[in-house]
Design a protein around this motif. Structure first.
Motif, short mmCIF file in Angstrom:
data_model
loop_
_atom_site.label_atom_id
_atom_site.label_comp_id
_atom_site.label_asym_id
_atom_site.label_seq_id
_atom_site.Cartn_x
_atom_site.Cartn_y
_atom_site.Cartn_z
N GLU A 184 0.83 -1.20 0.00
CA GLU A 184 0.00 0.00 0.00
C GLU A 184 0.87 1.25 0.00
O GLU A 184 0.58 2.22 -0.71
CB GLU A 184 -0.92 0.01 1.22
CG GLU A 184 -1.87 1.19 1.25
CD GLU A 184 -2.82 1.15 2.43
OE1 GLU A 184 -3.80 1.91 2.42
OE2 GLU A 184 -2.59 0.36 3.37
N GLU B 159 -4.26 -2.49 -2.26
CA GLU B 159 -4.85 -1.29 -2.86
C GLU B 159 -4.21 -0.96 -4.23
O GLU B 159 -3.75 0.16 -4.46
CB GLU B 159 -4.72 -0.09 -1.92
CG GLU B 159 -5.52 -0.21 -0.65
CD GLU B 159 -7.03 -0.10 -0.87
OE1 GLU B 159 -7.45 0.35 -1.96
OE2 GLU B 159 -7.78 -0.49 0.04
N SER C 7 -5.81 2.19 -6.26
CA SER C 7 -5.89 3.50 -5.63
C SER C 7 -5.29 4.58 -6.53
O SER C 7 -4.15 4.47 -6.97
CB SER C 7 -5.16 3.48 -4.28
OG SER C 7 -5.16 4.75 -3.68
N SER D 19 -9.08 -3.65 -1.70
CA SER D 19 -9.56 -2.44 -2.35
C SER D 19 -10.78 -1.93 -1.60
O SER D 19 -11.56 -2.70 -1.04
CB SER D 19 -9.94 -2.71 -3.81
OG SER D 19 -10.43 -1.53 -4.44
N HIS D 20 -10.93 -0.59 -1.62
CA HIS D 20 -12.15 0.03 -1.11
C HIS D 20 -13.16 0.26 -2.23
O HIS D 20 -14.28 0.70 -1.95
CB HIS D 20 -11.82 1.37 -0.44
CG HIS D 20 -11.04 1.24 0.83
ND1 HIS D 20 -11.55 0.63 1.96
CD2 HIS D 20 -9.79 1.63 1.16
CE1 HIS D 20 -10.65 0.66 2.93
NE2 HIS D 20 -9.57 1.25 2.46
N GLN D 21 -12.78 -0.03 -3.47
CA GLN D 21 -13.68 0.14 -4.61
C GLN D 21 -14.50 -1.15 -4.78
O GLN D 21 -14.18 -2.02 -5.58
CB GLN D 21 -12.87 0.46 -5.87
CG GLN D 21 -12.13 1.79 -5.76
CD GLN D 21 -11.10 1.98 -6.86
OE1 GLN D 21 -9.90 1.78 -6.67
NE2 GLN D 21 -11.57 2.35 -8.03
#
Length: 299
Positions: free
Chosen positions: A81, A158, A161, A189-191
């Motif tokens: 990250e 990530e 990002s 991932s936050h997506q």
């Protein structure tokens, strides 16, 4: 021959803080595994233990039947990250250096650098310092660094990002290609919409513990259905007293009902909606991964 990545009963504490508690899951050859959770949930800690950057208090990591050691670790492609490239080193020199650290000859390293910089769209920046690249191009070079030694396992923290939509498409295609070649791929991932589209299975980690693991379809089946009704005004509270409604949300003229399919009667709901006013749309859908994630985290 590629083998599965096995993460078994990992636990990690920092004083009184429990970072991981009995975390277990596997990533099969050819599988893309999405590892999702809120900030601080334990994703990066897990990945760092896989790479040997951190040691676990308990548990083990193995590729196939082989516990992770120096030799096994060289077979893993890792994208941290916190990006780990040398900012004042030229892209091509840096990637060649990393390939040779993994045992490539100078000629094989050069060929791999050419292949991956072309594939990821940064070949024209090969003689530039990393610090002179945009953040998106630095991200592409970081992925090239994870791929340049032709790894048997990919662990990416990530990776999407800060990428623009074109770069997301390129990176997604590369991950699919690696998986199709038999490589186990795990990425965080936050997506969540991207995770839902790309991954064969998903694991949700909450406060250091795995709370859900499965295909998107399996996770959806355990979280009811979504019924969207467009028409009756929310102010009438026409859903009151109907069976099997777990949650009610309103967005303008749209009422979204989360249903317990074992109890809910969609015809009864439709009848109640028509009694409250004209119905312009009435459709059932499955909850998105984002909605499932919110429910798992809040629980």
């Amino acid at each position: 021959m590629t083998e599965a990545l096995h993460i078994r009963n990992l636990s990690k504490r920092y004083g009184d803080l429990v970072a991981l508690q009995d975390v277990s899951f596997s990533v099969a050859p050819g599988e893309i595994f999405g590892f999702v959770g809120s900030n601080g949930a334990g994703k990066s800690t897990t990945m760092r233990i896989v790479l040997g950057v951190l040691s676990a208090d308990a548990g083990s990591v193995a590729v196939g039947d082989t516990a992770i050691d120096f030799s096994t670790r060289r077979r893993i492609g890792y994208m941290p990250e916190e990006r780990g490239l040398y900012p004042k080193m030229k892209v091509g020199q840096q990637l060649s250096y990393l390939a040779r650290l993994h045992g490539f000859s100078p000629s094989d390293a050069a060929a791999s650098v050419t292949r991956w910089t072309e594939r990821l769209g940064v070949a024209e920046r090969i003689d530039d310092n990393v610090a002179d690249l945009s953040l998106g191009n630095q991200q592409r070079v970081q992925l090239a660094a994870a791929l340049v030694h032709d790894p048997d396992v990919l662990v990416l923290d990530e990776p999407f990002s800060g990428l623009d939509p074109v770069a997301v498409d390129v990176m997604s295609a590369v991950l699919r290609e690696k998986a199709q070649s038999g490589v186990p791929v795990i990425f965080s991932s936050h997506q969540l919409d991207l995770v839902q589209q790309l991954c064969d299975r998903v694991g949700v980690i909450v406060k250091g513990g795995m709370r859900a693991v499965g295909t998107v379809a399996e996770l959806q089946s355990g979280h009811g259905a979504i019924l969207e009704i467009v028409g009756p005004p929310a102010t009438l509270d026409w859903t009151s007293g109907l069976r099997g409604i777990v949650d009610v949300a309103h967005d303008g003229p749209t009422t979204r009902l989360t249903l317990d399919l074992a109890v809910a009667d969609d015809q009864q709901i439709l009848h109640a909606a028509l009694a409250a006013g004209p119905v312009h749309q009435f459709r059932t859908s499955k909850p998105s991964l984002t909605e499932i994630f919110r429910e798992v985290v809040s629980a």
